[in-house]
Design a protein around this motif. Structure first.
Motif, PDB file in Angstrom:
ATOM      1  N   LEU A 111     -36.909  -6.484 -28.195  1.00  0.00           N
ATOM      2  CA  LEU A 111     -36.347  -6.018 -26.926  1.00  0.00           C
ATOM      3  C   LEU A 111     -37.359  -5.171 -26.166  1.00  0.00           C
ATOM      4  N   ALA A 112     -38.120  -4.356 -26.879  1.00  0.00           N
ATOM      5  CA  ALA A 112     -39.134  -3.521 -26.229  1.00  0.00           C
ATOM      6  C   ALA A 112     -40.225  -4.380 -25.590  1.00  0.00           C
ATOM      7  N   VAL A 113     -40.643  -5.437 -26.286  1.00  0.00           N
ATOM      8  CA  VAL A 113     -41.664  -6.327 -25.728  1.00  0.00           C
ATOM      9  C   VAL A 113     -41.147  -6.982 -24.450  1.00  0.00           C
ATOM     10  N   VAL A 114     -39.912  -7.466 -24.494  1.00  0.00           N
ATOM     11  CA  VAL A 114     -39.328  -8.094 -23.304  1.00  0.00           C
ATOM     12  C   VAL A 114     -39.232  -7.087 -22.163  1.00  0.00           C
ATOM     13  N   ALA A 115     -38.759  -5.879 -22.477  1.00  0.00           N
ATOM     14  CA  ALA A 115     -38.549  -4.870 -21.439  1.00  0.00           C
ATOM     15  C   ALA A 115     -39.849  -4.492 -20.741  1.00  0.00           C
ATOM     16  N   TYR A 116     -40.925  -4.333 -21.506  1.00  0.00           N
ATOM     17  CA  TYR A 116     -42.176  -3.854 -20.924  1.00  0.00           C
ATOM     18  C   TYR A 116     -43.053  -4.960 -20.349  1.00  0.00           C
ATOM     19  N   ARG A 117     -42.820  -6.212 -20.761  1.00  0.00           N
ATOM     20  CA  ARG A 117     -43.695  -7.281 -20.284  1.00  0.00           C
ATOM     21  C   ARG A 117     -42.954  -8.324 -19.457  1.00  0.00           C
ATOM     22  N   GLN A 118     -41.701  -8.084 -19.143  1.00  0.00           N
ATOM     23  CA  GLN A 118     -40.906  -9.081 -18.427  1.00  0.00           C
ATOM     24  C   GLN A 118     -41.467  -9.382 -17.040  1.00  0.00           C
ATOM     25  N   PRO A 119     -41.330 -10.656 -16.605  1.00  0.00           N
ATOM     26  CA  PRO A 119     -40.812 -11.797 -17.359  1.00  0.00           C
ATOM     27  C   PRO A 119     -41.863 -12.303 -18.335  1.00  0.00           C
ATOM     28  N   VAL A 120     -41.440 -12.654 -19.539  1.00  0.00           N
ATOM     29  CA  VAL A 120     -42.382 -12.957 -20.608  1.00  0.00           C
ATOM     30  C   VAL A 120     -41.944 -14.217 -21.346  1.00  0.00           C
ATOM     31  N   MET A 121     -42.926 -15.004 -21.782  1.00  0.00           N
ATOM     32  CA  MET A 121     -42.633 -16.219 -22.536  1.00  0.00           C
ATOM     33  C   MET A 121     -42.424 -15.885 -24.015  1.00  0.00           C
ATOM     34  N   ARG A 122     -41.696 -16.744 -24.686  1.00  0.00           N
ATOM     35  CA  ARG A 122     -41.463 -16.544 -26.121  1.00  0.00           C
ATOM     36  C   ARG A 122     -42.779 -16.520 -26.891  1.00  0.00           C
ATOM     37  N   THR A 123     -43.728 -17.381 -26.514  1.00  0.00           N
ATOM     38  CA  THR A 123     -45.013 -17.409 -27.224  1.00  0.00           C
ATOM     39  C   THR A 123     -45.748 -16.081 -27.095  1.00  0.00           C
ATOM     40  N   GLN A 124     -45.606 -15.419 -25.948  1.00  0.00           N
ATOM     41  CA  GLN A 124     -46.246 -14.115 -25.768  1.00  0.00           C
ATOM     42  C   GLN A 124     -45.586 -13.058 -26.648  1.00  0.00           C
ATOM     43  N   ILE A 125     -44.255 -13.115 -26.737  1.00  0.00           N
ATOM     44  CA  ILE A 125     -43.532 -12.170 -27.596  1.00  0.00           C
ATOM     45  C   ILE A 125     -43.973 -12.350 -29.043  1.00  0.00           C
ATOM     46  N   GLU A 126     -44.052 -13.606 -29.468  1.00  0.00           N
ATOM     47  CA  GLU A 126     -44.414 -13.887 -30.857  1.00  0.00           C
ATOM     48  C   GLU A 126     -45.869 -13.547 -31.140  1.00  0.00           C
ATOM     49  N   ALA A 127     -46.738 -13.675 -30.135  1.00  0.00           N
ATOM     50  CA  ALA A 127     -48.142 -13.302 -30.322  1.00  0.00           C
ATOM     51  C   ALA A 127     -48.270 -11.799 -30.548  1.00  0.00           C
ATOM     52  N   ILE A 128     -47.432 -11.022 -29.871  1.00  0.00           N
ATOM     53  CA  ILE A 128     -47.466  -9.565 -30.024  1.00  0.00           C
ATOM     54  C   ILE A 128     -46.864  -9.147 -31.360  1.00  0.00           C
ATOM     55  N   ARG A 129     -45.726  -9.758 -31.725  1.00  0.00           N
ATOM     56  CA  ARG A 129     -45.028  -9.346 -32.948  1.00  0.00           C
ATOM     57  C   ARG A 129     -45.557 -10.048 -34.192  1.00  0.00           C
ATOM     58  N   GLY A 130     -46.188 -11.196 -34.022  1.00  0.00           N
ATOM     59  CA  GLY A 130     -46.763 -11.894 -35.161  1.00  0.00           C
ATOM     60  C   GLY A 130     -45.769 -12.670 -36.001  1.00  0.00           C
ATOM     61  N   VAL A 131     -44.545 -12.838 -35.499  1.00  0.00           N
ATOM     62  CA  VAL A 131     -43.513 -13.583 -36.232  1.00  0.00           C
ATOM     63  C   VAL A 131     -42.709 -14.415 -35.246  1.00  0.00           C
ATOM     64  N   ASP A 132     -41.958 -15.383 -35.778  1.00  0.00           N
ATOM     65  CA  ASP A 132     -41.069 -16.182 -34.942  1.00  0.00           C
ATOM     66  C   ASP A 132     -39.941 -15.297 -34.408  1.00  0.00           C
ATOM     67  N   CYS A 133     -39.644 -15.420 -33.120  1.00  0.00           N
ATOM     68  CA  CYS A 133     -38.640 -14.552 -32.491  1.00  0.00           C
ATOM     69  C   CYS A 133     -37.463 -15.328 -31.906  1.00  0.00           C
ATOM     70  N   GLY A 134     -37.381 -16.623 -32.201  1.00  0.00           N
ATOM     71  CA  GLY A 134     -36.328 -17.434 -31.604  1.00  0.00           C
ATOM     72  C   GLY A 134     -34.932 -16.937 -31.925  1.00  0.00           C
ATOM     73  N   GLU A 135     -34.660 -16.644 -33.194  1.00  0.00           N
ATOM     74  CA  GLU A 135     -33.332 -16.205 -33.601  1.00  0.00           C
ATOM     75  C   GLU A 135     -32.998 -14.828 -33.035  1.00  0.00           C
ATOM     76  N   ILE A 136     -33.979 -13.939 -33.021  1.00  0.00           N
ATOM     77  CA  ILE A 136     -33.734 -12.594 -32.482  1.00  0.00           C
ATOM     78  C   ILE A 136     -33.469 -12.661 -30.983  1.00  0.00           C
ATOM     79  N   LEU A 137     -34.210 -13.494 -30.265  1.00  0.00           N
ATOM     80  CA  LEU A 137     -33.956 -13.656 -28.834  1.00  0.00           C
ATOM     81  C   LEU A 137     -32.543 -14.179 -28.594  1.00  0.00           C
ATOM     82  N   ARG A 138     -32.112 -15.118 -29.436  1.00  0.00           N
ATOM     83  CA  ARG A 138     -30.755 -15.649 -29.292  1.00  0.00           C
ATOM     84  C   ARG A 138     -29.720 -14.541 -29.489  1.00  0.00           C
ATOM     85  N   GLN A 139     -29.931 -13.680 -30.483  1.00  0.00           N
ATOM     86  CA  GLN A 139     -29.000 -12.587 -30.739  1.00  0.00           C
ATOM     87  C   GLN A 139     -28.977 -11.595 -29.577  1.00  0.00           C
TER      88      GLN A 139
END
Length: 211
Positions: A111-139
């Motif tokens: 959520l912090a990555v989305v908030a500070y970098r919005q609008p942001v692609m999923r690949t960018q979120i995952e590049a920052i966190r280093g893990v798959d974020c699909g399920e967390i984004l869905r939640q």
């Protein structure tokens, strides 16, 4: 014989309202989400958003002077009547309503990555966190904290993600740029990753025009 005192003598009644202020207060009392001043003016039959903002300021002065539990807060691009924070614990016990939103550490990081970098692609979120974020984004989307905000112009036109008005309400923010050091972090981020921002991406916060 001395004349009887008029009911209007003495200090003004802090709870007294003129008709316009009373209508505006009624609208604020009934609405379940923040409304901008233009909508408030229309619903309360006021001249315009400027009058609505002026009356809200007077209402808050009245609430403060009378020691009221209420305050008209500006949040998520609009105004909403709220109880003061010091009553929150007691009201939760009394009402038995839902408590605070609880998020896991990975969800908060995403959520912090989305908030500070919005609008942001999923690949960018995952590049920052280093893990798959699909399920967390869905939640986060199920909790109405994150939304899709159009598509990137990059190959495949992937979805862009941004925060919602509900996110602003939960964190008590007027606008995404009210996040601590949000604009400074975005400038530094753009300098560090000049080609990383999605092309033609709009920073739509989901807030409506307040005019």
């Amino acid at each position: 014989m001395a004349p009887r005192a008029s009911r209007d003598d003495g200090p003004p009644d802090p709870w007294r309202r003129d008709e316009n202020t009373a209508r505006l207060e009624a609208v604020l009392f009934l609405t379940r989400e923040p409304l901008n001043t233009r909508k408030l003016a229309a619903l309360a039959n006021l001249a315009d958003g400027t009058e609505a903002r002026t009356l809200i300021r007077r209402l808050n002065q009245t609430y403060n002077q009378s020691g009221s539990a209420f305050v008209a807060e500006e949040v998520a691009g609009g105004f909403q009547l709220m109880t003061r924070p010091r009553f929150s614990g007691w009201l939760r016990r009394l009402h038995g309503g839902p408590g605070e939103i609880r998020l896991s550490a990975p969800a908060l990081e995403t959520l912090a990555v989305v908030a500070y970098r919005q609008p942001v692609m999923r690949t960018q979120i995952e590049a920052i966190r280093g893990v798959d974020c699909g399920e967390i984004l869905r939640q986060l989307m199920e909790r109405n904290l994150v939304r899709t905000a159009g598509r990137s112009s990059e190959l495949g036109r992937p979805y862009l993600y941004a925060t919602t008005k509900r996110f602003l309400q939960v964190f008590g923010l007027k606008h995404p740029d009210d996040l601590p050091r949000a604009e400074a972090l975005r400038v530094a981020d753009a300098a560090a990753f000049p080609g990383d921002a999605p092309a033609n991406a709009s920073r739509d916060s989901g807030n409506e025009d307040d005019s």
